[in-house]
Design a protein around this motif. Structure first.
Motif, PDB file in Angstrom:
ATOM      1  N   GLY A  76       0.647  -1.188  -0.104  1.00 48.44           N
ATOM      2  CA  GLY A  76       0.056   0.150  -0.054  1.00 48.44           C
ATOM      3  C   GLY A  76       0.780   1.256   0.139  1.00 48.44           C
ATOM      4  N   TYR A 135      -4.229   4.138  -1.326  1.00 52.00           N
ATOM      5  CA  TYR A 135      -4.113   3.195  -2.330  1.00 52.00           C
ATOM      6  C   TYR A 135      -3.503   1.871  -1.816  1.00 52.00           C
ATOM      7  CZ  TYR A 135      -4.936   6.699  -5.645  1.00 52.00           C
ATOM      8  OH  TYR A 135      -5.414   7.809  -6.164  1.00 52.00           O
ATOM      9  N   TRP A 146      -2.342  -2.452  -3.370  1.00 54.03           N
ATOM     10  CA  TRP A 146      -2.273  -3.176  -4.586  1.00 54.03           C
ATOM     11  C   TRP A 146      -2.642  -4.771  -4.148  1.00 54.03           C
ATOM     12  CZ3 TRP A 146      -0.102   1.417  -3.936  1.00 54.03           C
ATOM     13  CH2 TRP A 146      -0.145   2.169  -5.198  1.00 54.03           C
ATOM     14  N   ARG A 201      -3.303  -5.082  -9.326  1.00 52.90           N
ATOM     15  CA  ARG A 201      -4.363  -4.155  -9.471  1.00 52.90           C
ATOM     16  C   ARG A 201      -4.416  -3.272  -8.187  1.00 52.90           C
ATOM     17  NH1 ARG A 201     -10.967  -4.685 -10.397  1.00 52.90           N
ATOM     18  NH2 ARG A 201     -11.134  -2.663 -11.080  1.00 52.90           N
ATOM     19  N   ARG A 202      -4.762  -1.932  -8.568  1.00 60.84           N
ATOM     20  CA  ARG A 202      -4.673  -1.043  -7.481  1.00 60.84           C
ATOM     21  C   ARG A 202      -6.259  -0.473  -7.154  1.00 60.84           C
ATOM     22  NH1 ARG A 202      -2.806   5.302  -8.696  1.00 60.84           N
ATOM     23  NH2 ARG A 202      -5.068   5.465  -9.243  1.00 60.84           N
ATOM     24  N   TYR A 203      -6.336  -0.434  -5.947  1.00 61.47           N
ATOM     25  CA  TYR A 203      -7.572   0.111  -5.367  1.00 61.47           C
ATOM     26  C   TYR A 203      -7.391   1.346  -4.377  1.00 61.47           C
ATOM     27  CZ  TYR A 203      -8.549  -4.870  -6.487  1.00 61.47           C
ATOM     28  OH  TYR A 203      -8.692  -6.035  -6.990  1.00 61.47           O
TER      29      TYR A 203
END
Length: 422
Positions: free
Chosen positions: A43, A47, A49, A54-56
């Motif tokens: 992180g 954000y 990952w 994939r990033r959130y």
């Protein structure tokens, strides 16, 4: 002499896909949470990952924990520095970090002379300590402990006795006795609980200024002031669970310090955790005044890891960053703008927006919160369906306006008829 770093010491392996890690999870961990939605590997800021890269955008913040975001350099440096000098000592001894943290908490709480702190590892443990504090307030002569419908105070046995949700409680009954649940925010019910001479049997009243798990429900104005009046009149303790709402989450250090919530009251005790350590496990029970602070005597409570030097350093660093970067004001201002923008969408699926600061509940017109959260995750946004009709967000305090706008845009794009055919 400290040992040099050994390159041969194994470190956690992060390679592998989300699917592979999830399969391993299901065979290694108890099924108390269900299969993980994703397996996260790193992180930065707001954000995270997953193992597939994939990033959130993390708008849940570890459920109101990661107030400084992920991998904050000041916090990680403080933890590393403390661990490099002194990581753990038993509570037969003290450390400067432990003492300094207790002093800081007393100051932030505005606690009067004679107040004291008991440091724990979590919010549940802080509430367990508070439960014992309540039991010590009058013993057998005061068997009644009051809590509110919708309350969530933790899952260990004492904290669970204070938690209202039947699905959490019933598998583990009988629970510690004497707990009565009052209707949420109902001042008439509160008065009745102390009426006709029964108030002298009340040991304590436990309340959350804003109920998080129940859908981000703030207590109505004046409720805590009445609670303080009645408990003081009858010798009962007023104990505020600020595990989720404390440490700046609502824009003040403690939620009850908001005029609309607390009205200037001074409680008898407050429990803290979650954002206190910025992601490092730490909790606290703050007892206000000499009488409350001395209810637990030597040997009547304890903890192995509570108040360890690393937890103390983490909490002190978190507090320092919040002060240094003006995050309380940012939380207040961004939270107000974000709530206003969501309400201003006039989306037919959004029935109401509740909360204070960056603890926000979006009430939906239909029980589709789980679907909305799943759609958000697919879009790269982490939120929480805390009730069938409520989506909760509790993002890091470092969230920016542009990042918050991603969530507003997501809500704006939701189909107006979502869930109508279910």
């Amino acid at each position: 002499m400290a040992a040099d770093a050994d390159a041969s010491v194994p470190v956690p392996v992060t390679s592998g896909s989300v699917a592979e890690w999830t399969d391993r999870y299901t065979h290694a961990l108890m099924d108390t949470f269900g299969a993980p939605q994703r397996v996260l590997v790193r992180g930065e800021g707001p954000y995270v990952w997953d193992a597939d890269g994939r990033r959130y955008l993390d708008l849940l913040g570890g459920i109101a924990v990661n107030c400084l975001g992920h991998a904050h350099p000041t916090l990680t440096a403080a933890i590393s520095a403390q661990l490099g000098t002194l990581g753990h000592v038993s509570n037969f001894f003290a450390s400067p970090a432990q003492i300094a943290l207790a002093e800081r908490l007393l100051g932030l709480a505005g606690a009067p002379a004679g107040s004291r702190v008991f440091l724990t590892n979590s919010g549940t443990e802080a509430n367990e300590a508070a439960f014992k504090l309540a039991r010590r307030n009058g013993g057998a002569d005061r068997p009644r402990i009051l809590a509110l419908e919708g309350a969530f105070h933790g899952r260990s046995m004492g904290a669970l006795a204070l938690t209202h949700k039947a699905a959490y409680r019933e598998p583990f009954e009988p629970l510690p006795g004497g707990v009565e649940f009052l209707p949420f925010g109902d001042t008439d019910a509160l008065r009745a609980a102390f009426a006709d001479g029964t108030g002298a049997q009340v040991a304590a009243l436990f309340v959350e200024p804003i109920q998080g798990e129940a859908g981000v429900r703030p207590l109505p104005p004046g409720y805590l002031a009445l609670a303080r009046e009645l408990t003081a009149q009858h010798g009962a303790l007023l104990i505020l669970d600020e595990v989720q709402t404390g440490m700046g989450r609502t824009g003040t250090w403690l939620a009850h310090q908001h005029p609309s919530l607390g009205g200037g009251i001074v409680p008898d005790a407050v429990t803290l955790a979650k954002g206190l350590g910025g992601g490092f496990p730490v909790g606290a029970l703050v007892a206000y005044g000499e009488r409350t602070a001395t209810l637990l005597h030597r040997g009547q409570h304890g903890t192995t890891f509570g108040g360890n030097p690393v937890a103390g350093a983490a909490a002190l660093a978190t507090i320092a960053v919040i002060e240094r970067d003006g995050l309380l004001a940012h939380v207040t201002e961004l939270g107000a703008r974000l709530r206003g923008r969501i309400q201003g969408l006039h989306h037919p699926l959004v029935a109401q927006v509740r909360g204070e600061g960056l603890l926000i509940g979006v009430e939906l017109a239909r029980p589709v919160a789980a679907r909305v959260a799943a759609e958000a995750l697919a879009a790269g946004i982490i939120v929480n369906p805390c009730t069938p009709t409520t989506v909760r967000i509790a993002p890091p305090f470092v969230l920016t306006d542009d990042q918050a706008a991603v969530f507003v845009d997501f809500l704006a794009a939701l189909p107006h008829d979502l869930g109508e055919d279910d």
